[in-house]
Design a protein around this motif. Structure first.
Motif, PDB file in Angstrom:
ATOM      1  N   UNK A 148       0.918  -1.012   0.180  1.00 28.03           N
ATOM      2  CA  UNK A 148       0.105   0.125   0.052  1.00 28.03           C
ATOM      3  C   UNK A 148       0.910   1.348  -0.163  1.00 28.03           C
ATOM      4  N   UNK A 149       0.170   2.340   0.045  1.00 29.59           N
ATOM      5  CA  UNK A 149       0.928   3.716  -0.331  1.00 29.59           C
ATOM      6  C   UNK A 149       0.583   4.662   0.953  1.00 29.59           C
ATOM      7  N   UNK A 150      -0.208   4.112   1.794  1.00 27.22           N
ATOM      8  CA  UNK A 150      -0.695   4.738   3.159  1.00 27.22           C
ATOM      9  C   UNK A 150      -1.769   5.794   2.720  1.00 27.22           C
ATOM     10  N   UNK A 151      -2.117   6.911   3.455  1.00 26.03           N
ATOM     11  CA  UNK A 151      -3.558   7.669   3.107  1.00 26.03           C
ATOM     12  C   UNK A 151      -2.971   8.887   2.438  1.00 26.03           C
ATOM     13  N   UNK A 152      -2.827   8.551   0.955  1.00 23.52           N
ATOM     14  CA  UNK A 152      -2.438   9.699   0.052  1.00 23.52           C
ATOM     15  C   UNK A 152      -3.552  10.399  -0.637  1.00 23.52           C
ATOM     16  N   UNK A 193      -1.367  15.135  -0.365  1.00 27.76           N
ATOM     17  CA  UNK A 193      -0.374  14.221   0.574  1.00 27.76           C
ATOM     18  C   UNK A 193       0.300  13.144  -0.571  1.00 27.76           C
ATOM     19  N   UNK A 194       1.554  13.181  -0.549  1.00 26.49           N
ATOM     20  CA  UNK A 194       2.150  12.320  -1.401  1.00 26.49           C
ATOM     21  C   UNK A 194       1.999  10.773  -0.670  1.00 26.49           C
ATOM     22  N   UNK A 222       0.073   1.826  -9.922  1.00 29.34           N
ATOM     23  CA  UNK A 222       0.564   2.494  -8.716  1.00 29.34           C
ATOM     24  C   UNK A 222       0.348   4.044  -8.986  1.00 29.34           C
ATOM     25  N   UNK A 223       0.239   4.577  -7.744  1.00 27.97           N
ATOM     26  CA  UNK A 223       0.093   6.259  -7.589  1.00 27.97           C
ATOM     27  C   UNK A 223       1.388   6.975  -7.460  1.00 27.97           C
ATOM     28  N   UNK A 237      -4.213   9.684 -15.297  1.00 26.04           N
ATOM     29  CA  UNK A 237      -3.489  10.843 -14.408  1.00 26.04           C
ATOM     30  C   UNK A 237      -3.177  10.212 -13.267  1.00 26.04           C
ATOM     31  N   UNK A 238      -1.959  10.363 -12.718  1.00 24.72           N
ATOM     32  CA  UNK A 238      -1.524  10.101 -11.443  1.00 24.72           C
ATOM     33  C   UNK A 238      -1.666   8.233 -11.198  1.00 24.72           C
ATOM     34  N   UNK A 239      -1.363   7.714 -12.475  1.00 23.53           N
ATOM     35  CA  UNK A 239      -1.416   6.259 -12.668  1.00 23.53           C
ATOM     36  C   UNK A 239      -0.079   5.843 -13.034  1.00 23.53           C
TER      37      UNK A 239
END
Length: 832
Positions: free
Chosen positions: A431-435, A445-446, A760-761, A797-799
């Motif tokens: 996971x990538x946290x709460x972004x 939030x990155x 991925x973000x 976008x952002x993918x």
């Protein structure tokens, strides 16, 4: 008229009195009922909850002889014989010199009775006046404790678990005190009490205090000195005559005044004693202790703990029994193993060369894989200079890092059939946290990728064998997700008895701690940690064909009469199947052969398996490894955790290799060494390393070379279906890049590429990302940048797809032959 009114009032008075009497009688009746009900409830409570009799044998174990330590050695006839270790006498922690009652001076006895229990000779175990007063004080919250305990009750507290101050415990002590006074006379009770009370500075008992504080025998004490010693017991630290002489003097003077008031001494004796300054003459020889070995310290703690748990003694009383009860302790020590550990760990030059300033610590423990016997232990580096000090092998709890993965994740997953040797997981972030990357939804939030691998590399498709070899964090987390947190925790806590773990704990600030967590169970990031001893013992399930053995330091303990009072019998538990244990051993062998422990050299002479571990921020390093003969666990880190960035990463492996090589010399020299026992239902098969399935032509023609490898499988779990991960793809072998329609056939060859969907973000570097293939159809134009995969335009976008850390991706588009207008025309024709 007046007389008539008076007569009328007179007639009303008896009626009012009758009403008041009825109310009073009703109230008394209700009170009687309440008291009766309360009495009945209390009687039921006492009958159900309170033990009315105490075991008098609890009060017979203190004497004047310290325990003797025995180890088993093999005689010339081949028999195992218990041999007393004359160099392993028990010292330290408790100073206790036993005194017969008749040798205790009357002034000393009177001093204690006058201040602690002035009705000692007249009550039957309980001073009901003081108990009632203390009870009222407690319930009215005048103070936080009961008080009012007689010497008999204090003796019970000291002998049994005195850490419990509950109301139930107080009631229990009352019944026990009454019962004890029917089984012991006043002299016996007082004599034992005066021999076991804590008198500070490690002194237990009045004779010890006289010897230590005054360098005198009891018969030589003055009245003032008797009162000084009696003053200590109320609060040994606060009234310590060395640390707090003024506090002690105040209480000494109170005791002398009580002795005068109760007519134990005359006014002249009082005046002489009260004017006496407290003048100590500390016995320097008693202040010095000989030093126990690490093993003896360990076995003392184990025996004390077992006396508490199994016999109900307080920690103080259990310690006194060990140090004064004349016990014989038959240990599991292997004297050769302990000697090698002592010699190696006493020399700091074997560790951390080239480090200036504070050096880290290390510890090691050796366990018999078949029996669980602790054969040897080293609790720290350097010469041991004190007794019962911190033992980093048996007492210190630290996060375990990756050494926990085989226990908490892979063993239960194999056992449950969730994974096999060749099961494949994608080594990419879980996971990538709460972004948040959408400004319209608030502050940006990155994303932060979690977890990271120790080498900061994501590899992509990874099978279980490789994940264990190279300690891949992401795979451990994903496998744990598949078996569930409860299964992983239960396996450690209940199956492997790793009781240092926290199921749930509420702190004083209301926050809750638990080790039922992905970071804890998959990565070893525990709240507090586990001991080296319990973790090394847990590895017995692999070395002993699936059977868990509790680590034991002794076989039995006998009292002064030769009766067995404690026995630690072998109690192996089958925790996993033999096939599971064999598969884990084979994979842990690969850690030594191909993975994170290749610096081990002993494996060239004898079978070795094991697992490395490094904790968050590089605070701790671990290695637990085993051979057919021994399990050895090594830990290193600072006493107060801080980074080990200046320490050679192989320090635990070096210590393990050095010590284990010495331990195996006799087996290697014999020319006949044992190998690991592999279950006959485990067999070797080929498979595709990217899918774990039977290989196809595309697997063999993978752009990286053939992806076929061999691994081991339990019967019935071997691969049976063909790889669905690989796809044969046209590739321009001259110019590089995935070939589309316009690439000439003479430039084109077919290679195997892997079909994986990732999104991925943020952009992630993945080793196998450049070998991924995805269909893009005709509706989406291919990406033309050589730094990105040809299918990159599938993403919005952002993918991000993930890329390999190279300048030109292998799965880039063949730009040499790509013609956008031709592509567009074909797209239009396709749409028409």
């Amino acid at each position: 008229m007046k007389k008539k009114r008076e007569r009328k009032n007179d007639s009303k008075r008896p009626k009012a009195i009758r009403v008041i009497l009825r109310i009073l009688l009703g109230t008394l009746f209700m009170l009687s009922v309440i008291i009766l009900i309360a009495g009945l409830a209390f009687a039921i409570y006492v009958d159900k909850k309170v033990e009315k009799h105490i075991d008098e044998t609890l009060f017979t174990m203190v004497g004047s002889d310290s325990a003797r330590i025995y180890a088993y050695e093999t005689s010339e006839s081949g028999e195992r014989e218990a041999v007393e270790m004359t160099d392993a006498a028990i010292y330290g922690g408790y100073r206790c010199v036993y005194a017969e009652y008749d040798t205790i001076p009357k002034d000393l006895i009177d001093a204690f009775i006058s201040i602690e229990d002035k009705r000692f000779y007249s009550h039957k175990g309980v001073d009901w006046f003081r108990t009632a007063t203390a009870g009222v004080n407690y319930f009215l919250k005048f103070n936080g404790s009961y008080g009012g305990s007689t010497i008999t009750q204090q003796l019970i507290k000291n002998v049994t678990d005195k850490a419990d101050y509950s109301f139930q415990r107080k009631i229990q002590e009352i019944f026990w005190a009454i019962d004890l006074e029917t089984k012991m006379d006043k002299k016996e009770i007082l004599g034992l009490y005066l021999n076991i009370i804590n008198l500070s500075q490690g002194c237990y008992g009045v004779r010890t205090a006289a010897n230590y504080y005054y360098s005198k025998e009891l018969s030589e004490l003055t009245l003032s000195e008797c009162a000084t010693i009696a003053a200590i017991t109320n609060n040994p630290s606060y009234y310590d005559p060395i640390r707090n002489p003024e506090n002690n003097k105040t209480r000494r003077d109170l005791i002398l005044s009580q002795m005068l008031e109760q007519e134990y001494i005359t006014a002249d004796e009082y005046n002489e004693a009260i004017d006496d300054e407290i003048s100590l003459n500390v016995n320097a020889d008693m202040a010095k202790d000989s030093v126990n070995s690490w093993y003896v310290d360990m076995v003392i703690n184990d025996v004390i703990n077992d006396l508490m748990v199994q016999k109900g003694y307080s920690r103080t009383m259990a310690g006194l029994i060990v140090y004064t009860g004349g016990l014989k302790i038959y240990t599991a020590m292997d004297t050769d193993v302990q000697r090698i550990l002592d010699e190696y760990y006493s020399d700091p030059n074997n560790f951390y060369s080239g480090i200036s300033g504070e050096t880290p610590q290390s510890s090691m423990i050796i366990i018999d894989p078949i029996t669980g016997d602790v054969l040897g232990v080293a609790g720290a580096i350097g010469e041991k200079n004190a007794n019962r000090i911190q033992n980093f092998a048996t007492q210190t709890v630290r996060p375990a890092g990756s050494v926990i993965k085989p226990l908490s994740v892979y063993a239960p997953a194999l056992e449950d059939g969730v994974i096999t040797w060749a099961s494949v997981y994608d080594d990419v972030p879980v996971n990538f946290g709460k972004y948040n990357l959408d400004k319209s939804k608030g502050e940006i939030v990155e994303p932060v990728a979690w977890p990271q691998n120790s080498n900061k590399i994501y590899r992509g498709l990874t099978n279980i064998n490789y994940a264990i070899e190279h300690s891949v964090n992401t795979v451990a987390v994903k496998v744990l997700e598949d078996i569930g947190i409860d299964r992983g925790f239960d396996f450690l806590y209940n199956k492997l008895h790793m009781k240092s773990l926290i199921e749930t704990k509420t702190l004083s600030n209301g926050s809750v701690l638990t080790d039922k967590d992905y970071a804890a169970l998959a990565l070893g990031q525990f709240n507090y940690g586990v001991t080296l001893k319990e973790t090394t013992a847990a590895y017995s399930i692999f070395a002993n064909n699936g059977v868990y053995n509790k680590a034991r330091s002794y076989y039995k303990v006998t009292d002064v009469n030769g009766s067995v009072i404690l026995e630690d019998r072998y109690s192996g538990e089958a925790v996993i199947k033999e096939e599971t244990a064999s598969l884990m051993t084979l994979m842990l062998q690969n850690v030594v052969k191909n993975g994170s422990a290749t610096d081990i050299t002993l494996d060239q002479k004898i079978d070795c398996a094991g697992k490395t571990g490094t904790t968050q921020k590089n605070y701790d390093k671990w290695f637990i490894g085993y051979t057919p003969y021994f399990i050895g666990g090594v830990w290193c880190g600072y006493e107060y955790p801080k980074t080990l960035s200046n320490v050679n990463s192989n320090v635990c492996i070096k210590a393990w290799d050095d010590v284990m090589t010495l331990l195996h010399e006799k087996y290697i020299k014999s020319g006949e060494t044992k190998g690991f026992s592999i279950d006959p239902d485990v067999s070797e098969y080929e498979y595709c390393k990217d899918s774990g399935m039977l290989a196809t032509e595309a697997c063999i023609k993978d752009a990286r070379g053939s992806r076929i490898e061999k691994g081991y499988f339990a019967k019935g779990t071997e691969p049976s279906e063909y790889c669905t991960c690989h796809r044969s793809v046209a590739y321009d072998k001259i110019n590089g890049g995935v070939a589309l329609d316009d690439c000439p056939s003479e430039n084109t060859e077919y290679v195997g590429m892997i079909v994986v969907e990732r999104k991925f973000p943020m952009q992630i570097y993945v080793t196998d990302a450049q070998y991924v293939f995805r269909d893009i159809g005709r509706e989406i134009a291919p990406e033309t940048s050589e730094a990105l995969p040809f299918f990159n335009n599938l993403y919005g976008e952002n993918e991000y797809s993930g890329i390999s850390n190279v300048k030109a991706q292998y799965n880039r588009l063949c730009r040499t032959h790509f013609n956008y207008f031709s592509w567009k025309k074909k797209e239009e024709n396709s749409s028409a």
